[in-house]
Design a protein around this motif. Structure first.
Motif, PDB file in Angstrom:
ATOM      1  N   VAL A  35     -44.386  25.729  17.084  1.00  0.00           N
ATOM      2  CA  VAL A  35     -43.752  24.496  16.609  1.00  0.00           C
ATOM      3  C   VAL A  35     -42.857  24.706  15.391  1.00  0.00           C
ATOM      4  O   VAL A  35     -42.059  23.835  15.056  1.00  0.00           O
ATOM      5  N   HIS A  36     -42.937  25.885  14.745  1.00  0.00           N
ATOM      6  CA  HIS A  36     -42.132  26.145  13.558  1.00  0.00           C
ATOM      7  C   HIS A  36     -41.063  27.220  13.749  1.00  0.00           C
ATOM      8  O   HIS A  36     -40.141  27.306  12.938  1.00  0.00           O
ATOM      9  N   GLU A  37     -41.170  28.025  14.814  1.00  0.00           N
ATOM     10  CA  GLU A  37     -40.253  29.145  14.969  1.00  0.00           C
ATOM     11  C   GLU A  37     -40.139  29.566  16.430  1.00  0.00           C
ATOM     12  O   GLU A  37     -41.140  29.641  17.136  1.00  0.00           O
ATOM     13  N   ILE A  38     -38.911  29.868  16.841  1.00  0.00           N
ATOM     14  CA  ILE A  38     -38.646  30.385  18.185  1.00  0.00           C
ATOM     15  C   ILE A  38     -37.817  31.648  18.029  1.00  0.00           C
ATOM     16  O   ILE A  38     -36.829  31.666  17.288  1.00  0.00           O
ATOM     17  N   LEU A  39     -38.208  32.720  18.706  1.00  0.00           N
ATOM     18  CA  LEU A  39     -37.500  33.990  18.640  1.00  0.00           C
ATOM     19  C   LEU A  39     -36.961  34.325  20.023  1.00  0.00           C
ATOM     20  O   LEU A  39     -37.723  34.473  20.984  1.00  0.00           O
ATOM     21  N   LEU A  40     -35.626  34.439  20.114  1.00  0.00           N
ATOM     22  CA  LEU A  40     -34.950  34.693  21.381  1.00  0.00           C
ATOM     23  C   LEU A  40     -34.188  36.008  21.313  1.00  0.00           C
ATOM     24  O   LEU A  40     -33.625  36.351  20.271  1.00  0.00           O
ATOM     25  N   GLU A  41     -34.132  36.705  22.434  1.00  0.00           N
ATOM     26  CA  GLU A  41     -33.230  37.845  22.578  1.00  0.00           C
ATOM     27  C   GLU A  41     -32.010  37.331  23.320  1.00  0.00           C
ATOM     28  O   GLU A  41     -32.120  36.849  24.450  1.00  0.00           O
ATOM     29  N   THR A  42     -30.840  37.405  22.690  1.00  0.00           N
ATOM     30  CA  THR A  42     -29.613  36.888  23.290  1.00  0.00           C
ATOM     31  C   THR A  42     -28.608  38.013  23.516  1.00  0.00           C
ATOM     32  O   THR A  42     -28.831  39.155  23.101  1.00  0.00           O
ATOM     33  N   GLU A  43     -27.493  37.670  24.126  1.00  0.00           N
ATOM     34  CA  GLU A  43     -26.406  38.630  24.335  1.00  0.00           C
ATOM     35  C   GLU A  43     -25.828  39.117  23.012  1.00  0.00           C
ATOM     36  O   GLU A  43     -25.233  40.181  22.955  1.00  0.00           O
ATOM     37  N   GLN A  44     -25.986  38.360  21.936  1.00  0.00           N
ATOM     38  CA  GLN A  44     -25.424  38.703  20.635  1.00  0.00           C
ATOM     39  C   GLN A  44     -26.467  39.215  19.653  1.00  0.00           C
ATOM     40  O   GLN A  44     -26.201  39.295  18.461  1.00  0.00           O
ATOM     41  N   GLY A  45     -27.656  39.520  20.108  1.00  0.00           N
ATOM     42  CA  GLY A  45     -28.717  40.017  19.246  1.00  0.00           C
ATOM     43  C   GLY A  45     -29.899  39.068  19.229  1.00  0.00           C
ATOM     44  O   GLY A  45     -29.959  38.098  19.985  1.00  0.00           O
ATOM     45  N   MET A  46     -30.829  39.350  18.341  1.00  0.00           N
ATOM     46  CA  MET A  46     -32.019  38.509  18.211  1.00  0.00           C
ATOM     47  C   MET A  46     -31.639  37.232  17.462  1.00  0.00           C
ATOM     48  O   MET A  46     -30.887  37.287  16.495  1.00  0.00           O
TER      49      MET A  46
END
Length: 96
Positions: A35-46
């Motif tokens: 609920v406080h943080e989301i970590l994604l791996e994207t095409e442009q980095g983390m």
């Protein structure tokens, strides 16, 4: 199958409305979320998204799309050089 992997992950876009709703394209993976943080791996980095009452309302990894609801306070990108090869050490650096 080849069309999905080639065309869906070519670009990265973030579209936010009133700091409450966010649609993100170019997402390769969702590494963690609460609920406080989301970590994604994207095409442009983390990409680390911080806020309150965050909720992943839609996740379509085949298309590389994620929709997020809640109060969004910040977006933080890491260097794209570590994506795919050094994601563990990158995660360690993010959470120091």
């Amino acid at each position: 199958m080849e069309d999905l992997s080639g065309s869906a992950h070519g670009s990265h876009r973030v579209n936010m409305t009133n700091r409450r709703n966010c649609a993100i394209n170019g997402v390769n993976d969702v590494l963690s979320f609460d609920v406080h943080e989301i970590l994604l791996e994207t095409e442009q980095g983390m990409l680390m998204i911080k806020g309150n009452e965050l909720h992943v309302s839609r996740l379509t990894l085949e298309k590389g799309e994620v929709d997020i609801d809640g109060r969004i306070d910040s977006f933080t990108y890491s260097d794209a050089a570590g994506v795919g090869h050094k994601s563990e050490s990158l995660l360690t650096r993010l959470f120091r």
